[in-house]
Design a protein around this motif. Structure first.
Motif, PDB file in Angstrom:
ATOM      1  N   LEU A  84       0.834  -1.206   0.000  1.00 36.86           N
ATOM      2  CA  LEU A  84       0.000   0.000   0.000  1.00 36.86           C
ATOM      3  C   LEU A  84       0.868   1.255   0.000  1.00 36.86           C
ATOM      4  O   LEU A  84       0.520   2.265  -0.629  1.00 36.86           O
ATOM      5  N   ASN A  85       1.987   1.208   0.709  1.00 40.12           N
ATOM      6  CA  ASN A  85       2.924   2.332   0.681  1.00 40.12           C
ATOM      7  C   ASN A  85       3.515   2.514  -0.720  1.00 40.12           C
ATOM      8  O   ASN A  85       3.692   3.648  -1.189  1.00 40.12           O
ATOM      9  N   TRP A  86       3.844   1.407  -1.354  1.00 36.37           N
ATOM     10  CA  TRP A  86       4.325   1.480  -2.738  1.00 36.37           C
ATOM     11  C   TRP A  86       3.251   2.065  -3.652  1.00 36.37           C
ATOM     12  O   TRP A  86       3.527   2.917  -4.500  1.00 36.37           O
ATOM     13  N   HIS A  87       2.035   1.591  -3.493  1.00 37.84           N
ATOM     14  CA  HIS A  87       0.923   2.054  -4.323  1.00 37.84           C
ATOM     15  C   HIS A  87       0.716   3.555  -4.159  1.00 37.84           C
ATOM     16  O   HIS A  87       0.528   4.287  -5.151  1.00 37.84           O
ATOM     17  N   MET A  88       0.741   4.031  -2.944  1.00 38.19           N
ATOM     18  CA  MET A  88       0.545   5.453  -2.681  1.00 38.19           C
ATOM     19  C   MET A  88       1.671   6.285  -3.291  1.00 38.19           C
ATOM     20  O   MET A  88       1.430   7.338  -3.889  1.00 38.19           O
ATOM     21  N   ALA A  89       2.902   5.806  -3.165  1.00 39.50           N
ATOM     22  CA  ALA A  89       4.046   6.540  -3.704  1.00 39.50           C
ATOM     23  C   ALA A  89       4.034   6.556  -5.232  1.00 39.50           C
ATOM     24  O   ALA A  89       4.354   7.578  -5.858  1.00 39.50           O
ATOM     25  N   ILE A  90       3.648   5.439  -5.848  1.00 36.87           N
ATOM     26  CA  ILE A  90       3.576   5.379  -7.315  1.00 36.87           C
ATOM     27  C   ILE A  90       2.516   6.329  -7.837  1.00 36.87           C
ATOM     28  O   ILE A  90       2.729   7.079  -8.801  1.00 36.87           O
ATOM     29  N   THR A  91       1.337   6.319  -7.212  1.00 38.05           N
ATOM     30  CA  THR A  91       0.250   7.192  -7.641  1.00 38.05           C
ATOM     31  C   THR A  91       0.609   8.660  -7.459  1.00 38.05           C
ATOM     32  O   THR A  91       0.284   9.507  -8.302  1.00 38.05           O
ATOM     33  N   LYS A  92       1.300   8.958  -6.379  1.00 42.92           N
ATOM     34  CA  LYS A  92       1.695  10.340  -6.126  1.00 42.92           C
ATOM     35  C   LYS A  92       2.704  10.827  -7.162  1.00 42.92           C
ATOM     36  O   LYS A  92       2.661  11.988  -7.589  1.00 42.92           O
ATOM     37  N   ALA A  93       3.594   9.962  -7.572  1.00 45.46           N
ATOM     38  CA  ALA A  93       4.649  10.359  -8.514  1.00 45.46           C
ATOM     39  C   ALA A  93       4.202  10.312  -9.966  1.00 45.46           C
ATOM     40  O   ALA A  93       4.698  11.079 -10.793  1.00 45.46           O
ATOM     41  N   ASN A  94       3.267   9.412 -10.307  1.00 46.84           N
ATOM     42  CA  ASN A  94       2.914   9.202 -11.711  1.00 46.84           C
ATOM     43  C   ASN A  94       1.437   9.414 -12.022  1.00 46.84           C
ATOM     44  O   ASN A  94       1.039   9.263 -13.184  1.00 46.84           O
ATOM     45  N   GLY A  95       0.632   9.722 -11.037  1.00 44.78           N
ATOM     46  CA  GLY A  95      -0.778   9.991 -11.287  1.00 44.78           C
ATOM     47  C   GLY A  95      -1.600   8.728 -11.467  1.00 44.78           C
ATOM     48  O   GLY A  95      -1.109   7.602 -11.329  1.00 44.78           O
ATOM     49  N   LEU A  96      -2.892   8.928 -11.789  1.00 48.40           N
ATOM     50  CA  LEU A  96      -3.822   7.809 -11.933  1.00 48.40           C
ATOM     51  C   LEU A  96      -3.655   7.073 -13.258  1.00 48.40           C
ATOM     52  O   LEU A  96      -4.166   5.963 -13.408  1.00 48.40           O
ATOM     53  N   GLY A  97      -2.952   7.680 -14.207  1.00 53.16           N
ATOM     54  CA  GLY A  97      -2.764   7.023 -15.498  1.00 53.16           C
ATOM     55  C   GLY A  97      -2.044   5.694 -15.378  1.00 53.16           C
ATOM     56  O   GLY A  97      -2.301   4.763 -16.142  1.00 53.16           O
ATOM     57  N   CYS A  98      -1.156   5.593 -14.405  1.00 54.15           N
ATOM     58  CA  CYS A  98      -0.432   4.336 -14.186  1.00 54.15           C
ATOM     59  C   CYS A  98      -1.396   3.212 -13.816  1.00 54.15           C
ATOM     60  O   CYS A  98      -1.243   2.076 -14.271  1.00 54.15           O
ATOM     61  N   ILE A  99      -2.396   3.521 -13.007  1.00 53.46           N
ATOM     62  CA  ILE A  99      -3.383   2.510 -12.614  1.00 53.46           C
ATOM     63  C   ILE A  99      -4.217   2.088 -13.815  1.00 53.46           C
ATOM     64  O   ILE A  99      -4.486   0.893 -14.016  1.00 53.46           O
ATOM     65  N   VAL A 100      -4.634   3.053 -14.627  1.00 47.08           N
ATOM     66  CA  VAL A 100      -5.451   2.753 -15.801  1.00 47.08           C
ATOM     67  C   VAL A 100      -4.691   1.870 -16.778  1.00 47.08           C
ATOM     68  O   VAL A 100      -5.217   0.880 -17.296  1.00 47.08           O
ATOM     69  N   ARG A 101      -3.435   2.194 -17.024  1.00 49.29           N
ATOM     70  CA  ARG A 101      -2.630   1.378 -17.950  1.00 49.29           C
ATOM     71  C   ARG A 101      -2.414  -0.022 -17.403  1.00 49.29           C
ATOM     72  O   ARG A 101      -2.395  -1.005 -18.147  1.00 49.29           O
ATOM     73  N   CYS A 102      -2.233  -0.110 -16.102  1.00 46.62           N
ATOM     74  CA  CYS A 102      -2.015  -1.410 -15.482  1.00 46.62           C
ATOM     75  C   CYS A 102      -3.230  -2.311 -15.619  1.00 46.62           C
ATOM     76  O   CYS A 102      -3.109  -3.497 -15.937  1.00 46.62           O
ATOM     77  N   LEU A 103      -4.421  -1.760 -15.419  1.00 48.09           N
ATOM     78  CA  LEU A 103      -5.636  -2.555 -15.448  1.00 48.09           C
ATOM     79  C   LEU A 103      -6.101  -2.869 -16.871  1.00 48.09           C
ATOM     80  O   LEU A 103      -6.800  -3.847 -17.087  1.00 48.09           O
ATOM     81  N   SER A 104      -5.720  -2.040 -17.845  1.00 43.81           N
ATOM     82  CA  SER A 104      -6.172  -2.235 -19.217  1.00 43.81           C
ATOM     83  C   SER A 104      -5.192  -2.988 -20.095  1.00 43.81           C
ATOM     84  O   SER A 104      -5.538  -3.424 -21.184  1.00 43.81           O
ATOM     85  N   ASP A 105      -3.958  -3.163 -19.625  1.00 44.82           N
ATOM     86  CA  ASP A 105      -2.931  -3.821 -20.433  1.00 44.82           C
ATOM     87  C   ASP A 105      -3.190  -5.323 -20.498  1.00 44.82           C
ATOM     88  O   ASP A 105      -3.509  -5.954 -19.484  1.00 44.82           O
ATOM     89  N   ARG A 106      -3.077  -5.890 -21.703  1.00 49.44           N
ATOM     90  CA  ARG A 106      -3.252  -7.344 -21.879  1.00 49.44           C
ATOM     91  C   ARG A 106      -2.074  -8.123 -21.314  1.00 49.44           C
ATOM     92  O   ARG A 106      -2.215  -9.293 -20.966  1.00 49.44           O
ATOM     93  N   LYS A 107      -0.918  -7.498 -21.260  1.00 53.15           N
ATOM     94  CA  LYS A 107       0.267  -8.186 -20.716  1.00 53.15           C
ATOM     95  C   LYS A 107       0.192  -8.195 -19.204  1.00 53.15           C
ATOM     96  O   LYS A 107       0.131  -7.161 -18.570  1.00 53.15           O
TER      97      LYS A 107
END
Length: 199
Positions: free
Chosen positions: A174-197
């Motif tokens: 959860l700490n990693w998740h919070m830090a990633i979102t803070k540094a890269n925004g919500l787009g990282c989550i969207v790409r992660c959930l939509s990527d076929r790989k």
């Protein structure tokens, strides 16, 4: 005979020659002009394209040749050596850069996931943000995938010790998740959930 056009109080007389010139000008204006767009639209080359090949239901992931258990074990050994040497940034980059995202072998993905999660768990909370900023954007997306995978690996039928270890891991993720979102925004989550790989 000349034509007489009356409008209000003014009268105009049109001679026969002027009448014919007006008709010719009108007919020239009515002739369609074939443009480049109309020529391209008339082309039938598009009919030879197999549109079924672009259907989402026909998509198939490629398999990575050579991604087997032996490779995973070698990568795990390399990452552990870097962790013992205190080079957590290098261990994280190597682990993420060689992730078997296209592999169809579930055993390979499961064992490789354990390597990445081991690297993530070794980082202290104040080290997480600097580690994220040292990664390329593509690797950050892969990192987010492993964060989600780690939190989704709920142990079934595990004892209290295993559940406590899982709870600690989730707290770290959860700490990693919070830090990633803070540094890269919500787009990282969207790409992660939509990527076929997947990882």
């Amino acid at each position: 005979p000349p034509l007489c056009l009356c409008q209000s109080s003014q009268t105009a007389v049109i001679q026969p020659g002027q009448q014919q010139e007006g008709r010719r000008a009108s007919s020239n204006q009515q002739q369609p002009v074939q443009t480049t767009m109309s020529k391209n639209t008339a082309s039938t080359k598009f009919r030879s394209v197999n549109v079924d090949a672009y259907d989402e239901d026909n998509y198939e992931d490629e398999d990575v040749a050579g991604a087997d258990v032996a490779d995973v074990q070698a990568r795990a050994s390399e990452c552990r050596k870097l962790l013992n040497a205190g080079k957590k940034d290098e261990a994280l980059k190597i682990a993420l850069a060689n992730a078997p995202q296209l592999s169809k072998d579930k055993a390979v993905k499961e064992q490789y996931s354990a390597i990445v999660l081991e690297v993530l768990a070794a980082a202290k909370n104040d080290e997480i943000a600097p580690l994220i900023t040292s990664l390329e954007p593509e690797l950050v997306d892969v990192l987010m995938k492993y964060v989600f995978r780690g939190m989704g690996n709920t142990p079934v039928g595990a004892d209290d010790v295993k559940l406590e270890e899982y709870a600690k891991l989730c707290d770290k993720l959860l700490n990693w998740h919070m830090a990633i979102t803070k540094a890269n925004g919500l787009g990282c989550i969207v790409r992660c959930l939509s990527d076929r790989k997947t990882v």
